[in-house]
Every structure is written in structure tokens, then in C-alpha cells.
Design a protein around this motif. Structure first.
Motif, PDB file in Angstrom:
ATOM      1  N   ARG A  76      17.914  69.581  46.585  1.00 47.78           N
ATOM      2  CA  ARG A  76      17.843  69.997  47.982  1.00 47.78           C
ATOM      3  C   ARG A  76      17.296  68.872  48.843  1.00 47.78           C
ATOM      4  NH1 ARG A  76      16.381  76.107  48.864  1.00 47.78           N
ATOM      5  NH2 ARG A  76      14.213  75.391  48.735  1.00 47.78           N
ATOM      6  N   THR A  77      17.923  67.746  48.678  1.00 45.32           N
ATOM      7  CA  THR A  77      17.605  66.578  49.488  1.00 45.32           C
ATOM      8  C   THR A  77      18.878  66.075  50.158  1.00 45.32           C
ATOM      9  OG1 THR A  77      17.962  65.065  47.634  1.00 45.32           O
ATOM     10  CG2 THR A  77      15.714  65.886  47.957  1.00 45.32           C
ATOM     11  N   VAL A  78      18.692  65.379  51.255  1.00 44.74           N
ATOM     12  CA  VAL A  78      19.835  64.770  51.949  1.00 44.74           C
ATOM     13  C   VAL A  78      19.384  63.440  52.523  1.00 44.74           C
ATOM     14  CG1 VAL A  78      19.366  65.935  54.154  1.00 44.74           C
ATOM     15  CG2 VAL A  78      21.677  65.157  53.620  1.00 44.74           C
ATOM     16  N   ASP A  79      20.225  62.434  52.368  1.00 51.25           N
ATOM     17  CA  ASP A  79      19.956  61.109  52.883  1.00 51.25           C
ATOM     18  C   ASP A  79      21.005  60.740  53.932  1.00 51.25           C
ATOM     19  OD1 ASP A  79      18.881  59.562  49.738  1.00 51.25           O
ATOM     20  OD2 ASP A  79      17.885  60.946  51.109  1.00 51.25           O
ATOM     21  N   LEU A  80      20.634  59.814  54.782  1.00 50.34           N
ATOM     22  CA  LEU A  80      21.567  59.278  55.764  1.00 50.34           C
ATOM     23  C   LEU A  80      21.444  57.760  55.739  1.00 50.34           C
ATOM     24  CD1 LEU A  80      23.630  60.041  58.003  1.00 50.34           C
ATOM     25  CD2 LEU A  80      21.754  59.733  59.635  1.00 50.34           C
ATOM     26  N   GLN A  81      22.469  57.102  55.238  1.00 47.98           N
ATOM     27  CA  GLN A  81      22.511  55.647  55.240  1.00 47.98           C
ATOM     28  C   GLN A  81      23.150  55.192  56.540  1.00 47.98           C
ATOM     29  OE1 GLN A  81      21.301  53.340  53.003  1.00 47.98           O
ATOM     30  NE2 GLN A  81      21.927  51.809  54.523  1.00 47.98           N
ATOM     31  N   MET A  82      22.424  54.388  57.294  1.00 50.65           N
ATOM     32  CA  MET A  82      22.898  53.956  58.604  1.00 50.65           C
ATOM     33  C   MET A  82      23.055  52.433  58.592  1.00 50.65           C
ATOM     34  SD  MET A  82      20.516  56.375  61.049  1.00 50.65           S
ATOM     35  CE  MET A  82      18.993  55.549  60.576  1.00 50.65           C
ATOM     36  N   ASN A  83      24.262  51.982  58.849  1.00 49.43           N
ATOM     37  CA  ASN A  83      24.560  50.553  58.877  1.00 49.43           C
ATOM     38  C   ASN A  83      25.069  50.144  60.255  1.00 49.43           C
ATOM     39  OD1 ASN A  83      24.000  50.411  56.048  1.00 49.43           O
ATOM     40  ND2 ASN A  83      26.094  51.074  55.612  1.00 49.43           N
ATOM     41  N   SER A  84      25.059  48.853  60.493  1.00 53.50           N
ATOM     42  CA  SER A  84      25.572  48.296  61.759  1.00 53.50           C
ATOM     43  C   SER A  84      24.975  49.021  62.960  1.00 53.50           C
ATOM     44  CB  SER A  84      27.097  48.387  61.790  1.00 53.50           C
ATOM     45  OG  SER A  84      27.659  47.704  60.697  1.00 53.50           O
ATOM     46  N   LEU A  85      23.689  49.173  62.941  1.00 52.75           N
ATOM     47  CA  LEU A  85      23.011  49.938  63.982  1.00 52.75           C
ATOM     48  C   LEU A  85      23.050  49.215  65.324  1.00 52.75           C
ATOM     49  CD1 LEU A  85      20.033  51.142  61.814  1.00 52.75           C
ATOM     50  CD2 LEU A  85      21.605  52.646  63.044  1.00 52.75           C
ATOM     51  N   THR A  86      23.161  50.002  66.373  1.00 52.13           N
ATOM     52  CA  THR A  86      23.129  49.471  67.733  1.00 52.13           C
ATOM     53  C   THR A  86      22.053  50.209  68.523  1.00 52.13           C
ATOM     54  OG1 THR A  86      24.658  51.030  68.784  1.00 52.13           O
ATOM     55  CG2 THR A  86      25.637  49.216  67.546  1.00 52.13           C
ATOM     56  N   SER A  87      21.808  49.723  69.712  1.00 46.01           N
ATOM     57  CA  SER A  87      20.792  50.363  70.558  1.00 46.01           C
ATOM     58  C   SER A  87      21.182  51.797  70.888  1.00 46.01           C
ATOM     59  CB  SER A  87      20.595  49.561  71.842  1.00 46.01           C
ATOM     60  OG  SER A  87      21.820  49.458  72.559  1.00 46.01           O
ATOM     61  N   GLU A  88      22.470  52.100  70.852  1.00 39.27           N
ATOM     62  CA  GLU A  88      22.940  53.458  71.124  1.00 39.27           C
ATOM     63  C   GLU A  88      22.515  54.439  70.032  1.00 39.27           C
ATOM     64  OE1 GLU A  88      24.012  52.514  74.597  1.00 39.27           O
ATOM     65  OE2 GLU A  88      24.709  54.494  73.937  1.00 39.27           O
ATOM     66  N   ASP A  89      22.092  53.931  68.903  1.00 45.25           N
ATOM     67  CA  ASP A  89      21.653  54.796  67.803  1.00 45.25           C
ATOM     68  C   ASP A  89      20.166  55.129  67.901  1.00 45.25           C
ATOM     69  OD1 ASP A  89      23.772  52.763  65.813  1.00 45.25           O
ATOM     70  OD2 ASP A  89      24.193  54.825  66.459  1.00 45.25           O
ATOM     71  N   THR A  90      19.486  54.545  68.857  1.00 47.70           N
ATOM     72  CA  THR A  90      18.071  54.844  69.043  1.00 47.70           C
ATOM     73  C   THR A  90      17.890  56.312  69.417  1.00 47.70           C
ATOM     74  OG1 THR A  90      17.490  52.593  69.701  1.00 47.70           O
ATOM     75  CG2 THR A  90      16.029  54.363  70.445  1.00 47.70           C
ATOM     76  N   ALA A  91      17.086  57.011  68.633  1.00 45.79           N
ATOM     77  CA  ALA A  91      16.900  58.455  68.844  1.00 45.79           C
ATOM     78  C   ALA A  91      15.889  58.980  67.845  1.00 45.79           C
ATOM     79  CB  ALA A  91      18.218  59.189  68.677  1.00 45.79           C
ATOM     80  N   VAL A  92      15.483  60.218  68.063  1.00 43.53           N
ATOM     81  CA  VAL A  92      14.743  60.940  67.039  1.00 43.53           C
ATOM     82  C   VAL A  92      15.769  61.654  66.178  1.00 43.53           C
ATOM     83  CG1 VAL A  92      13.060  62.739  66.548  1.00 43.53           C
ATOM     84  CG2 VAL A  92      12.732  61.228  68.525  1.00 43.53           C
ATOM     85  N   TYR A  93      15.687  61.447  64.894  1.00 43.46           N
ATOM     86  CA  TYR A  93      16.635  62.039  63.958  1.00 43.46           C
ATOM     87  C   TYR A  93      15.979  63.235  63.262  1.00 43.46           C
ATOM     88  CZ  TYR A  93      19.878  58.203  64.608  1.00 43.46           C
ATOM     89  OH  TYR A  93      20.777  57.312  65.159  1.00 43.46           O
ATOM     90  N   TYR A  94      16.707  64.339  63.268  1.00 47.01           N
ATOM     91  CA  TYR A  94      16.195  65.584  62.710  1.00 47.01           C
ATOM     92  C   TYR A  94      17.029  66.021  61.506  1.00 47.01           C
ATOM     93  CZ  TYR A  94      13.761  66.062  67.180  1.00 47.01           C
ATOM     94  OH  TYR A  94      12.969  65.847  68.276  1.00 47.01           O
ATOM     95  N   CYS A  95      16.354  66.435  60.484  1.00 51.72           N
ATOM     96  CA  CYS A  95      17.019  67.021  59.320  1.00 51.72           C
ATOM     97  C   CYS A  95      17.205  68.516  59.583  1.00 51.72           C
ATOM     98  CB  CYS A  95      16.163  66.796  58.081  1.00 51.72           C
ATOM     99  SG  CYS A  95      16.889  67.393  56.547  1.00 51.72           S
TER     100      CYS A  95
END
Length: 121
Positions: A76-95
Motif C-alpha cells: 500500500r505504497t505509491v511512488d511518483l518519479q518526476m523527471n525533466s522538472l520545470t518551474s511549472e511543476d512547483t506545487a504541493v504534492y498530495y498523496c
């Protein structure tokens, strides 16, 4: 007790990568979908990626080809691999986790407290 615990946020330079992780606590009931949402300053919370039992995955158009969600239904785990990040990806990320019925209705939704991802040089 927080139902979902996220980790892995932080500051990363544009073009960089980051991996978020989330684990469901014992207090969480039956779930068949886990997902990541995000909320940027001044914007509404939006779905980033989801993983449903049976291997059905969905991604926001803005992250397709750059982000990858992976879930372990037993742990019961989940991961998020984020590549090629840009400033548009700046945020609070919620599971997020829930039980999704066949008619599309959601039961027992759970949220994490969120983890901040800042993409900046």
C-alpha cells in the motif's frame, strides 16, 4: 494518525529529477486506487497521476512522458518519479487513496498532508 504519509519533496533545479513516496497507515481501510495530486500557488488542486487495481494508470497531459507512477498494492505504497522538472511543476504534492466503485463513485477517500516540490535555479 495521518492516513497517508508522503516523503521526498524538496528543492530541485530545472531539468532535474525527484521521487516522491507515500505509504498508507494501518488506519486506512480497503483501497484500490492511489494517486498523486498537486496544488500550485493560486491554482486548484489537480490530478497528476493515478494507479488503479488492474494496472490502469492515468496521467495529466502536462506530465505525460516525464512522470511515472508506481504502486505496490500489497505494501500500500505509491511512488511518483518526476523527471525533466520545470518551474511549472512547483506545487504541493498530495498523496490520495480511496476505493473506487465500478460506477465511478469514490468511497473512503484519504489524503496526505502534502509535500512541497520547488523547481528553481
Amino acid at each position: 494518525q495521518v492516513p497517508l504519509v508522503e516523503s521526498g519533496g524538496g528543492l530541485v533545479q530545472p531539468g532535474g529529477s525527484l521521487r516522491l513516496s507515500c505509504a498508507a497507515s494501518r488506519g486506512v481501510g480497503s483501497i484500490n486506487i492511489m494517486a498523486w495530486y498537486r496544488q500550485a500557488p493560486g491554482k486548484q488542486r489537480e490530478l497528476v497521476a493515478s494507479d488503479l487495481d488492474g494496472g490502469l494508470r492515468k496521467y495529466a497531459d502536462s506530465v505525460k512522458g516525464r512522470f511515472a507512477i508506481s504502486r505496490d498494492a500489497v505494501k500500500r505504497t505509491v511512488d511518483l518519479q518526476m523527471n525533466s522538472l520545470t518551474s511549472e511543476d512547483t506545487a504541493v504534492y498530495y498523496c490520495y487513496a480511496a476505493w473506487l466503485d465500478v460506477d465511478g463513485s469514490t468511497r473512503f477517500p484519504y489524503w496526505g498532508k502534502g509535500t512541497l516540490v520547488t523547481v528553481s535555479s
